[in-house]
Design a protein around this motif. Structure first.
Motif, short mmCIF file in Angstrom:
data_model
loop_
_atom_site.label_atom_id
_atom_site.label_comp_id
_atom_site.label_asym_id
_atom_site.label_seq_id
_atom_site.Cartn_x
_atom_site.Cartn_y
_atom_site.Cartn_z
N CYS A 28 40.80 -14.50 -19.17
CA CYS A 28 41.32 -13.41 -18.33
C CYS A 28 40.33 -13.00 -17.25
N GLY A 29 39.08 -12.92 -17.61
CA GLY A 29 38.07 -12.51 -16.64
C GLY A 29 36.69 -12.95 -17.08
N ARG A 30 36.06 -13.71 -16.23
CA ARG A 30 34.72 -14.22 -16.53
C ARG A 30 33.77 -13.78 -15.42
N PRO A 31 32.67 -13.11 -15.75
CA PRO A 31 31.76 -12.66 -14.69
C PRO A 31 31.01 -13.82 -14.06
N ASP A 32 30.83 -13.74 -12.77
CA ASP A 32 30.05 -14.72 -12.02
C ASP A 32 28.74 -14.06 -11.63
N SER A 33 27.72 -14.25 -12.47
CA SER A 33 26.43 -13.59 -12.28
C SER A 33 25.55 -14.39 -11.34
N VAL A 34 24.93 -13.68 -10.40
CA VAL A 34 24.04 -14.31 -9.42
C VAL A 34 22.69 -13.64 -9.53
N ARG A 35 21.67 -14.44 -9.54
CA ARG A 35 20.31 -13.91 -9.67
C ARG A 35 19.91 -13.21 -8.40
N CYS A 36 19.37 -12.01 -8.55
CA CYS A 36 18.94 -11.23 -7.39
C CYS A 36 17.56 -11.69 -6.94
N GLN A 37 17.37 -11.61 -5.64
CA GLN A 37 16.07 -11.95 -5.08
C GLN A 37 15.09 -10.80 -5.28
N VAL A 38 13.92 -11.11 -5.81
CA VAL A 38 12.91 -10.09 -6.07
C VAL A 38 11.96 -10.00 -4.89
N ARG A 39 11.83 -8.80 -4.35
CA ARG A 39 10.91 -8.59 -3.22
C ARG A 39 9.50 -8.38 -3.72
N GLN A 40 8.60 -9.14 -3.19
CA GLN A 40 7.19 -9.00 -3.59
C GLN A 40 6.49 -8.07 -2.61
N THR A 41 5.80 -7.10 -3.18
CA THR A 41 5.08 -6.14 -2.35
C THR A 41 3.59 -6.47 -2.32
#
Length: 327
Positions: free
Chosen positions: A314-327
């Protein structure tokens, strides 16, 4: 696991974050999982009554599809057989249908003899399957550990062992097996693979499945399959003449590069997906078996796996990895 040796320093590592890219479709699928129209389909109503039998004996009143529908509703909404009977009576009254509802005694009796239809897995269009295998425990009725510790009485608590095989590409349960608590994991590899149609590209499991019987069962099913099982820390190469087998190669690679690099190179990290499937089963279906007899418990598990697959469709999440900002 190797990462536990650095547990005191892991808090300095930023946790990986993900976001769901198909949230509107996934949210609509989550709402649809609770819809009665998903479980009481027109096909179920059309095949409610059992076909007339021409042999001797009493005529069955309800078809196997009707029994499956009733047991599925009870599994989805976490109800006992009597409550399931009441729910179906009220639903049919609201729908204005003059259809008999199986009582809880009939459901209990038919559940012990009902055979789930063969739901064979179809090979993926882009190639063979990546199969993940693991097992978990399900509680049964009986006195618990609290009574044993409090009163010193011997606990009658028993467990059943649920063995699952999951498709790593979509998270669907493609094979299952219910056994007693004393059954070892490697002995159930062959029964699980016998339920899977099509070739296997990779077979991944944890260290409990390490050994020649598992490799033999997988390679008999698919001769070109890649078996990814972490060998024990005390494992040594077999020393057989001829080219080294897959297990010997794993032992040599770990001795040379370490377990972390071996995990990254073999894709062992995908084994976490079957842990997710087990958590999904215990959250949605439950940690305890409601049925008393072993035959009815097998039916309960089969329906629970079918329910999870239907919910996932019925519904499957499509997870995408977030880009991590380096300080």
């Amino acid at each position: 696991m190797p990462y536990k040796h650095n547990a005191d320093r892991r808090h300095h590592i930023a946790k990986t974050k993900f976001r769901i890219s198909n949230w509107p479709e996934y949210e609509a699928g989550l709402r649809r999982r609770g819809s009665l129209t998903l479980w009481m389909t027109p096909e179920a109503l059309a095949g409610w009554r059992a076909p007339r039998r021409k042999t001797r004996g009493g005529q069955p009143r309800y078809s196997d599809l009707a029994i499956e529908t009733a047991l599925t509703l009870g599994c989805v909404f976490g109800m006992r057989l009597r409550q399931t009977e009441g729910l179906m009576n009220s639903v049919f009254d609201l729908m204005g249908l003059d259809i008999p509802v199986p009582d809880h005694t009939t459901l209990s009796r038919r559940a012990q003899k009902w055979k789930p239809p063969a739901r064979r897995n179809r090979p993926l269009p882009d190639g063979p399957l990546h199969v993940l295998v693991d097992s978990t425990g399900l509680k049964m009725y009986g006195a618990g550990q609290w009574r044993e510790e409090k009163h010193g009485a011997r606990s009658r608590r028993k467990w059943r062992k649920l063995h699952l095989a999951v498709d790593a590409n979509n998270g669907e349960i493609i094979a299952h097996k219910l056994t007693d608590q004393n059954t070892d994991d490697p002995s159930q590899v062959e029964p699980l693979l016998s339920q899977i149609d099509g070739g296997i590209d990779q077979f991944t499991a944890d260290g409990a499945y390490d050994g020649k019987p598992t490799y033999r069962s997988v390679l008999q099913h698919s001769a070109t399959a890649s078996v990814v099982i972490p060998p024990r820390s005390t494992a040594v190469e077999s020393g057989d003449t001829g080219p080294p087998g897959q297990r010997d190669k794993h032992i040599a690679t770990i001795a040379k590069d370490g377990r972390l690099k071996w995990q990254a190179a073999t894709g062992y990290g995908k084994r976490a997906l079957i842990e997710t499937a087990i958590g999904r089963y215990k959250t949605s279906i439950g940690r305890r078996l409601r049925a008393r007899s072993f035959a009815a418990q097998q039916v309960e598990v089969a329906i629970g796996c079918a329910v999870l697959n239907r919910m996932l469709a019925c519904g499957r999440p499509d997870s995408v990895r977030c880009q991590v900002r380096q300080t």
